[in-house]
Structures are given as structure tokens and as C-alpha cells.
Design an enzyme around this catalytic site. Structure first.
Site, PDB file in Angstrom:
ATOM      1  CE  LYS A 193      -6.340  20.107 -42.996  1.00 39.82           C
ATOM      2  NZ  LYS A 193      -7.281  20.458 -41.919  1.00 39.82           N
ATOM      3  CE  LYS A 246      -7.422  16.458 -44.205  1.00 41.44           C
ATOM      4  NZ  LYS A 246      -8.059  17.314 -43.265  1.00 41.44           N
TER       5      LYS A 246
END
Ligand code: PBG
Length: 321
Positions: A193, A246
Site C-alpha cells: 500500500k 494499492k
């Protein structure tokens, strides 16, 4: 052999031939819809078509999504009160916990994932415990995250998805789930992330913009790909059942790299800013929404994602049915 013996256009001649040789399939079952749950409903200005939902609103959305064959929902909670520790995160009567119970009771076949993080629940908006000097206390944070995960599992969550990016949290959450009787509940780790500007609209939706500083001491530097692989390796070693990259669109190379290094199921998060960009461009008349969304989601699948978390899930499922 080469042209004119070889002509790749032969297999593109009819729609049926193109269907036969298509390499990447997009189905509603591969999509996961994020839902924001709060005590008060309301529009999210930065994300046209997305709302904060009450428990009954979330239930209605879950019923619609299940009927369309969407693979799951991932729940984010917006608490009435925030505090320094983010204690609302592990409140058994919190919005995520109540919505999980309601959805699992009414639509048991729909997979409910829950996002485990503290940023929506802390008054400072960081994903962990803040020390006096403003730094984030990793080891104190993961205890609170594990407590939150157990509360979500107790409410009936099918999958626990920690998004905080603290070191060691997957292992601690796994151990805590196991010792509380939730050994069968899988963890989808937000493994890679990034500290991304593409989360802007989400932070409006969740009211989770950091009050000071930024998330660069815990989320990944957008310049780094090898480090994303190290994060993913560690989460796998700690017991992650599935991993996530992400954001998705500016990180398709990372999705492909993670796909190449693990056999675990891989998720990609088509985040709020990616959604907002598409919506804005469609509103300007720049392109056809259906075409751009389906192409975008197909690209994320082609890069290597098995499943996609996307705010387009309901529309896409309708277009695909
Ligand atoms: C919470 C969390 C965030 C997102 C998912 N979980 C925000 C953040 O890290 O700032 C972003 C989702 C999106 O932008 O759609 N940690």
C-alpha cells in the site's frame, strides 16, 4: 514464418472468435464493492455516486450487489466519536460490526470483508498510536489493530483486511484471531500500500485526513517496487492468505511483479482518486463511462489481479450481466 503467411487479424474477424481467444475475463464475482457505514447517511462530494450509508442503507446495497453477483463488500466505518487511540475501531456496537451482523444475517452468501485500520477512528487521523513527539508507535498500534480484527470476526466478517501498514501486524492479527477461535477466518493483507495522493477523496468520505504530517513513515514510497515485494514476502511469511496492491492504475507494474512472485490470490484496490478521475472525465464528456470502466477493470485483471476492490462494482456488474 511472417506476413503474409501469418495474419493475426484472422482471429479478430468475428466477435465469436474474439470471445474464444480472449485471455482475460471480467465477471462481477471478481469485484468487491467498498461501503462506507456511518450513523448518518450522506453524499460524498468528491465521489459522485458514492454515499455514506446507515446500517439499513448498507444492507440495501449489499442486497443489490448480491443480486448482481458481486463477489463481496468491504466495509469502512465512520464513528460518531474519534479519540487518540481510535477506540471506536474495536467497539462491538460500531458501524462496521453492526453492518457486518446485519448483512451476514440477511444475505449470508455475500462475502463481507472488513477494513482493519485506526485512521477513521483516531482524532489525529493517523493509522496508529501517536507518540508525544508525533511519531507512530508501531508495536502499540498492532495490539489495537488485532483487537479490532477480533471484534470484526466476532461480528461475522468473512475476511479481515488490515490496511494500516504497521510492521508485524499480520502475524499478530493471525495469532489473536487463532487464540479467539477464528482460525478459519482468512486475512487479506494490504501488503503493498503506497503513500498515494489518489486516496484524497476517500479521506473526505471517511474523515480520515491526518491532522498533521503524512503517512510516509508507514505507507510505501511510490518510487519503490522492490520494497513492495519485500512487504508482500513478509506478509505472506506472517500468514496472509491473500495480498493486495494499492492503488491499482498507476501501479500496474507492481501488480504484475507481485503476481509473478507469489501463488497467493492477489487483490488490487482501484482507489477513490482513480474513481473520481473517471467520473470527472465522463462528466466532461471525454468518454463513454461503460467503455472506460470495463477497459480499466480489465486492465487491472490483465496485470495479474484475481479480484478488484472498486467503487464501480455495482455499475460494472450491471453492465456485465
Ligand atoms: C485506511 C484506508 C485508506 C484507504 C483504504 N483504507 C486511506 C488511507 O490510507 O489514507 C484508501 C481507499 C481509497 O482511496 O479508495 N487506512
Amino acid at each position: 514464418m511472417a506476413f503474409p503467411d501469418i495474419r493475426l487479424r484472422r482471429l479478430r474477424r468475428t466477435a465469436a472468435l474474439r470471445d474464444l481467444v480472449r485471455e482475460t475475463e471480467l465477471r462481477p464475482q471478481r469485484l468487491i464493492a467498498p461501503l462506507f457505514v456511518a450513523s448518518q447517511g450522506g453524499e460524498v462530494e468528491a465521489m459522485p455516486g458514492v454515499s455514506r450509508l446507515t446500517i439499513s442503507g448498507a444492507l440495501a446495497a449489499a442486497e443489490r450487489l448480491a443480486a448482481l453477483g458481486v463477489g463481496g463488500v468491504i466495509l469502512f466505518g465512520i464513528p460518531d466519536h474519534k479519540d487518540a487511540e481510535g477506540s471506536g475501531a474495536w467497539d462491538d456496537e460500531g458501524a462496521v460490526q453492526l453492518a457486518t451482523q446485519a448483512i451476514k444475517a440477511a444475505v449470508p452468501a455475500l462475502t463481507v470483508l472488513t477494513d482493519v485500520c485506526l485512521c477513521e477512528y483516531t482524532d489525529h487521523g493517523h493509522c496508529g498510536v501517536v507518540r508525544d513527539d508525533g511519531s507512530i508507535d508501531n508495536d502499540a498500534s498492532i495490539e489495537l489493530l488485532a483487537r479490532t480484527a477480533v471484534s470484526h470476526a466476532r461480528a461475522g466478517a468473512d475476511v479481515i483486511a488490515p490496511s494500516d501498514m504497521m510492521d508485524g501486524r499480520v502475524g499478530v492479527i493471525r495469532a489473536e484471531l487463532d487464540s479467539e477461535g477464528f482460525a478459519e477466518i482468512p486475512i487479506l493483507a494490504y501488503a503493498a500500500k503506497y503513500a498515494s495522493a489518489f486516496y484524497g477523496p476517500f479521506r473526505e468520505a471517511a474523515g480520515s485526513t491526518p491532522a498533521f504530517g503524512d503517512r510516509r513513515t508507514y505507507q510505501l514510497d511510490p518510487a519503490n517496487r522492490r520494497e513492495a515485494l519485500r512487504e508482500t514476502e513478509l506478509d505472506i511469511a506472517e500468514g496472509a492468505d491473500m495480498v493486495m496492491v494499492k492503488p491499482a492504475l498507476a501501479y500496474l507494474d507492481v501488480i504484475a511483479a507481485v503476481r509473478a512472485m507469489t501463488n497467493l490470490p492477489l487483490a488490487a484496490y482501484n482507489v477513490s482518486g482513480e474513481y473520481a478521475m473517471v467520473k470527472a472525465a465522463v462528466a466532461m464528456g471525454a468518454f463513454d463511462e461503460r467503455a472506460i470502466v470495463l477497459e480499466t477493470l480489465t486492465s487491472i485483471r490483465r496485470a495479474g489481479a484475481d479480484m478488484i476492490i472498486t467503487y464501480h462494482a455495482e455499475d460494472a456488474a450491471q453492465w456485465l450481466s
